[in-house]
Structures are given as C-alpha cells and as structure tokens.
Design a protein around this motif. Structure first.
Motif, short mmCIF file in Angstrom:
data_model
loop_
_atom_site.label_atom_id
_atom_site.label_comp_id
_atom_site.label_asym_id
_atom_site.label_seq_id
_atom_site.Cartn_x
_atom_site.Cartn_y
_atom_site.Cartn_z
N ARG A 1 36.61 -2.42 151.23
CA ARG A 1 35.84 -2.34 149.65
C ARG A 1 35.45 -0.96 150.02
O ARG A 1 34.92 -0.50 148.47
CB ARG A 1 34.25 -2.81 150.43
CG ARG A 1 34.90 -4.33 150.24
CD ARG A 1 33.37 -5.02 150.60
NE ARG A 1 32.19 -5.09 149.76
CZ ARG A 1 31.79 -5.01 148.45
NH1 ARG A 1 32.27 -6.41 147.79
NH2 ARG A 1 30.31 -4.80 148.59
N ASP A 2 35.17 0.05 150.75
CA ASP A 2 34.49 1.32 149.94
C ASP A 2 36.50 2.72 150.14
O ASP A 2 35.61 3.63 150.43
CB ASP A 2 33.78 2.52 151.10
CG ASP A 2 32.57 0.90 150.56
OD1 ASP A 2 31.89 1.15 149.78
OD2 ASP A 2 31.87 0.57 151.40
N THR A 3 37.28 1.99 150.35
CA THR A 3 38.38 3.26 150.49
C THR A 3 38.52 4.17 149.04
O THR A 3 38.40 2.99 148.13
CB THR A 3 39.93 2.20 150.36
OG1 THR A 3 39.66 2.11 152.14
CG2 THR A 3 40.73 3.46 150.38
N PRO A 4 38.77 4.98 148.44
CA PRO A 4 38.63 5.64 147.22
C PRO A 4 39.57 4.96 146.32
O PRO A 4 41.04 4.52 146.95
CB PRO A 4 38.89 6.85 148.14
CG PRO A 4 38.08 7.53 149.10
CD PRO A 4 38.47 5.93 149.99
N ALA A 5 39.10 4.67 145.49
CA ALA A 5 40.25 4.04 144.61
C ALA A 5 41.55 4.57 144.70
O ALA A 5 42.43 4.02 144.23
CB ALA A 5 39.79 4.12 143.06
N ALA A 6 41.84 6.19 144.50
CA ALA A 6 43.41 7.22 144.09
C ALA A 6 43.79 6.14 145.69
O ALA A 6 44.98 6.88 145.52
CB ALA A 6 42.88 8.29 144.08
N GLN A 7 43.64 6.65 146.65
CA GLN A 7 44.16 6.08 148.17
C GLN A 7 44.24 4.00 147.71
O GLN A 7 45.67 4.21 147.90
CB GLN A 7 43.00 6.70 148.95
CG GLN A 7 43.92 6.24 150.72
CD GLN A 7 42.34 6.53 151.32
OE1 GLN A 7 41.51 6.74 151.11
NE2 GLN A 7 43.17 5.64 152.67
N ILE A 8 43.87 3.45 147.54
CA ILE A 8 44.36 2.20 147.03
C ILE A 8 45.40 2.45 145.86
O ILE A 8 46.23 2.03 146.39
CB ILE A 8 42.78 1.35 146.22
CG1 ILE A 8 42.36 1.15 147.35
CG2 ILE A 8 43.92 -0.34 146.21
CD1 ILE A 8 40.85 0.39 147.02
N GLY A 9 44.66 3.20 144.89
CA GLY A 9 46.24 2.80 144.26
C GLY A 9 47.52 3.82 144.72
O GLY A 9 48.54 2.97 144.58
N PHE A 10 47.41 4.72 145.93
CA PHE A 10 48.55 5.17 146.86
C PHE A 10 48.96 3.25 147.29
O PHE A 10 50.58 3.56 146.96
CB PHE A 10 47.92 5.80 147.46
CG PHE A 10 48.80 6.94 148.61
CD1 PHE A 10 50.55 7.89 148.25
CD2 PHE A 10 49.09 5.50 150.34
CE1 PHE A 10 50.90 7.74 149.32
CE2 PHE A 10 50.30 6.29 150.66
CZ PHE A 10 51.26 7.60 150.56
N HIS A 11 48.40 3.49 147.99
CA HIS A 11 48.27 1.63 149.01
C HIS A 11 49.48 0.65 148.04
O HIS A 11 50.84 0.11 148.13
CB HIS A 11 47.78 1.04 149.49
CG HIS A 11 47.06 2.17 150.54
ND1 HIS A 11 47.84 1.87 151.82
CD2 HIS A 11 46.28 3.33 150.80
CE1 HIS A 11 47.24 2.37 153.18
NE2 HIS A 11 46.58 3.19 152.21
N ILE A 12 48.86 0.43 146.87
CA ILE A 12 49.45 -0.35 146.07
C ILE A 12 50.83 0.15 145.46
O ILE A 12 51.57 -0.59 145.54
CB ILE A 12 48.48 -0.28 144.67
CG1 ILE A 12 46.92 -1.32 145.11
CG2 ILE A 12 49.77 -1.11 143.40
CD1 ILE A 12 46.07 -1.45 143.74
N THR A 13 50.85 1.18 144.81
CA THR A 13 51.89 1.86 144.95
C THR A 13 53.32 1.77 145.60
O THR A 13 54.05 1.09 145.11
CB THR A 13 52.22 3.31 144.30
OG1 THR A 13 51.25 3.68 143.06
CG2 THR A 13 53.53 4.42 144.28
#
Length: 172
Positions: free
Chosen positions: A145-157
């Motif tokens: 829940r607290d992973t930074p959004a940019a890092q989540i975007g990386f995983h999504i990509t």
C-alpha cells in the motif's frame, strides 16, 4: 504556449488495447466536477471487455501528466483486482472495501491517500486525467500500500499484457 507533455503510455513498450467505457466520463471530454477533488471526489464508473487470454489480474490508475512537477501526479492506484473483474462502480475508489476481491487494495497516491483523489489542478490551463486499466500477467504485483507510485508504475509496465485508457480534462 508550450506543448503539453505526452501521456506516459506513449513512452512505454506498446501493448494491445481492449474496450474501456464509462457511464461517467468520455474519452477526450471534460471531467465532471463530481470526480474532482474539490467536488464530490468520486472515482468514475469504468467497465472493460476484450482483455487478452492470459490476463490474471488488473490494475486501475489515474495519472495527470500536466501537473507542474516534472513527473506528473498520481491520483489513483487500485491494485490486485481479480482477473474476472469487468467493472468498477462509481465511487469504488473511496476505500479498499469498495474494490472487488479479497487481495485488492489502494496504493498511496501523490496527495497522499490510499484511495482515489480527484482532479485538483492549479488555476489556468486544463489538465488531462488518464484513467487506465492494465491487464496483467499475474494476479498481484510485488508491492504494498505504501510503495511509491512511480515504483508501482514500473511493476505495472513489466507485467502489462494490454492497456485501455480514457482521458478527460478538468480545469479549476
């Protein structure tokens, strides 16, 4: 007037699309005030179909590429949505309990909040809000829940099989 920043998906590896609709917003249209931070702060209804074989889960995001930050602004990151999900109702971004599936959750956005926080541009030119549904090749990303959004975007990509986007504008 300077050119507007591109949407982030224009720089990412190209993936197929699928059908994404909304009873609340129109691609290329104006985002109604009820979906703005200073309005009702509701997430819009989204429905999708035609996702590719092999889809094991979904992520739903809302991103403002026009925010005056140099890196845009994340308004919504709904993660861990089950593969059989085909719709999020209006207001599903209000809390984790509004999302389908036991493992789904809202990650921290840039406000920061663990929910949908609507459009809140500074006065001036309209901002674009890209609502994206990402069909993923795994049921859950290795994030919290607290992973930074940019890092989540990386995983999504790196786990996206297909993506569908509706973009609407809002100005204050």
């Amino acid at each position: 007037m300077s050119a507007r920043p591109p949407l982030p998906y224009e720089f990412l590896p190209q993936v197929p699309s699928f059908e994404l609709t909304s009873s609340d917003i129109t691609d290329g249209g104006v985002l109604p005030k009820e979906f703005a931070h200073g309005g009702g702060n509701l997430s819009p209804q989204l429905a999708w179909s035609g996702t590719p074989a092999g889809t094991r889960g979904f992520a739903v995001t809302c991103f403002d590429p026009d925010a005056p930050t140099g890196s845009g602004w994340w308004h919504w990151l709904a993660l861990g949505l089950p593969a059989d999900t085909t719709e999020l109702a209006r207001g599903a971004g209000s809390s984790d309990g509004s999302l389908p599936g036991e493992a789904s959750f809202h990650a921290r956005n840039d406000f920061p909040g663990h929910r949908y926080d609507g459009a809140a541009p500074p006065p001036g030119a309209p901002h674009r809000y890209a609502f994206a549904v990402h069909a993923l090749d795994l049921p859950a990303l290795d994030v919290t829940r607290d992973t930074p959004a940019a890092q989540i975007g990386f995983h999504i990509t790196f786990h996206t099989l297909a993506r569908a986007v509706i973009t609407a504008e809002y100005s204050s």
